[in-house]
Write a protein that holds these residues in place. Structure first.
Motif: not given
Lengths: 272, 230
Positions: A202-206, A212-213, A216, A220, A233, A240
């Motif tokens: 997920l983390s690349n999106i933010s 960021r979480t 993410n 998701l 994740c 999450i």
């Protein structure tokens, strides 16, 4: 929804240090907390970036031994090269269900060796929707790569049921259309390679943004609604876990809303 | 397995809303266990008295109703339990032949003409099935004539009418009028839906107003008691 716990990864400093110091309890703590938070698989990555293959082999086997002791969950053997994965697979020796992470669409010797390894053990394999030219910015190209990988895998005795495609994601901070590209790729893979599965980091999106979480998590939830099968994740994060529960609820994958109501009763959404 | 534990298992399965083996149940522990229908089948196989099974259905749904009213159960939890009983009833019913006095009665339900709302009606329908009524659902947007024709054919003990709009609730009065004209006076008419009320029910000559599904169950019990002079 299959959750792959991502935390035991040597690109994280805490893990890298624990591996170097042979700090068993630090690794065990990371595994156990993901286990308790509902991970189905525990990812194990010992790539410290030193380029020392023998070291990585030993380190990954050390991680496997700790995992076998402190969790009953399935394992993901995560390394860049086939040598390390082959070594880890024979060390694990099917003492636990497991899968391989990962190859991409650059189908030369190294990727083919990993496919052969997966095929030999009939173990699931994570494959990334990118090739030697990097991550395509368009949906169609990513799906085409997945189709090419599928053909190569099936020729080598690995059925599409055992492929977990990661549609990949580029940061919305540099191109706002990229979340939608990933969503459409998930749908496209489901349509064109129906028996294959999908998983997603997920983390690349933010990247490059704040909160960021939160980003993410929203990403998701929508990805699950697009048919995402699995996610890589940290299930120990409340945001999450909430994202997963809400995604399955809204995607129609939570019969009688059981998972939602249980999470609610357990306080995942705050005071009941 | 002895009969008592067989009944206890059915009760537990219904309260958990454990429809089939793929369902995880209210507390999330029941995946892979035989569903309510399977347990009822097993019980009948070892000659548990069908009447006792029926009693368990009623007791279990009462318990579920309480859990819902206390806020512990959410709507889908209650619907899962009702679905258990609804499905199990299909299995049990043939074994209850000749014991008609135990049947709670037939319930015909419809959303009136011009109104497309069906969520509330479906909930009532599921819960009443779970409570042991034989329910026939005519769907939404049903005309006065179609309702009256269905009453003649199905011969229900109760007719439930649903309307969610102030513009369609007037249809309810038309149905009651038409039933009278047709000389049908042995069916009790119950109404429900957001804009309706006790006063409205009185005004149009309905036999009762139901606030929600559980209220409908309670109201029907009251009416049954009054009818049988209990």
């Amino acid at each position: 929804m299959i959750i792959i716990g991502e935390r035991v990864n040597a690109t994280r400093k805490i893990i890298r240090t624990a591996i170097q110091d042979k700090d068993r309890s630090a690794i065990a703590a990371e595994i156990i907390s993901q286990d308790r938070a509902g991970a189905d698989y525990i990812d194990l990555n010992a790539g410290t970036g030193s380029g020392d293959t023998d070291q990585e082999k030993n380190d990954l086997c050390w991680l496997i031994d700790i995992a076998l002791e402190c969790t009953e969950k399935k394992l993901v053997l995560d390394a860049a090269g086939p040598e390390v994965l082959q070594h880890a697979a024979s060390h694990l020796n099917n003492r636990r269900a497991w899968m391989l992470n990962s190859i991409n669409g650059e189908l030369e010797g190294s990727a083919l060796a990993v496919i052969d390894l997966a095929s030999e053990f009939q173990a699931p394999l994570i494959a990334l929707a990118m090739d030697q030219d990097g991550i395509p910015s368009e949906t169609e190209r990513r799906i085409a790569i997945c189709e090419t990988i599928t053909e190569a895998a099936e020729r080598r005795g690995l059925d599409q049921e055992l492929l977990f495609f990661d549609p990949l994601v580029l940061p919305v901070s540099t191109d706002v259309s990229q979340a939608m590209v990933t969503f459409k790729t998930i749908e496209g893979i489901k349509r064109r390679i129906p028996a294959a599965k999908t998983t997603l980091g997920l983390s690349n999106i933010s990247y490059g943004l704040k909160k960021r979480t939160t980003i993410n998590a929203a990403f998701l939830t929508v990805a699950i609604c697009c048919g995402l099968f699995s996610a890589i994740c940290d299930p120990d994060r409340g945001e999450i876990r909430r994202a997963i529960v809400l995604g399955e609820l809204l995607a129609g994958r939570d019969r009688f809303c059981r998972k939602f109501s249980r999470a609610y009763r357990e306080g995942l959404f705050g005071e009941a | 397995m002895n009969q008592e534990s067989s009944l206890d298992r059915i009760r537990h399965s219904i309260v958990m809303g454990h429809v089939d083996e793929n369902d995880e149940g209210f507390d999330g522990t029941m995946e892979g266990e035989p569903g309510t229908v399977d347990l009822v089948r097993e019980a009948l196989d070892v000659d548990v008295n069908p009447q006792e099974i029926l009693n368990i259905f009623n007791e279990s749904m009462e318990e579920v109703g309480k859990l819902f009213e206390s806020g512990k159960y959410l709507l889908p939890d209650m619907l899962a339990s009702a679905e258990c009983v609804g499905n199990a009833m299909d299995i049990l019913e043939p074994h209850l032949v000749g014991k008609q006095e135990n049947q709670k009665g037939k319930f015909l339900i419809a959303t009136v003409k011009g109104d497309l709302h069906d969520i509330g009606k479906n909930i009532v329908s599921t819960i009443l099935k779970g409570a042991g009524y034989q329910v026939k659902d005519l769907g939404i947007d049903v005309s006065v004539n179609d309702i009256v024709a269905a009453v003649k054919e199905f011969k229900p003990d109760f007719l439930g009418l649903s309307a969610l709009l102030t513009t369609t609730m007037t249809e309810m009065e038309a149905v009651i009028k038409k039933l009278k004209e047709a000389g049908i006076n042995d069916v009790k008419v119950l109404i429900g839906g957001a804009p309706t009320s006790e006063e409205f029910a009185l005004k149009i000559g309905a036999d009762g107003y139901c606030r929600d599904a559980l209220h409908a169950v309670a109201k029907l019990e009251q009416m049954q008691d009054a009818l049988s002079g209990r």
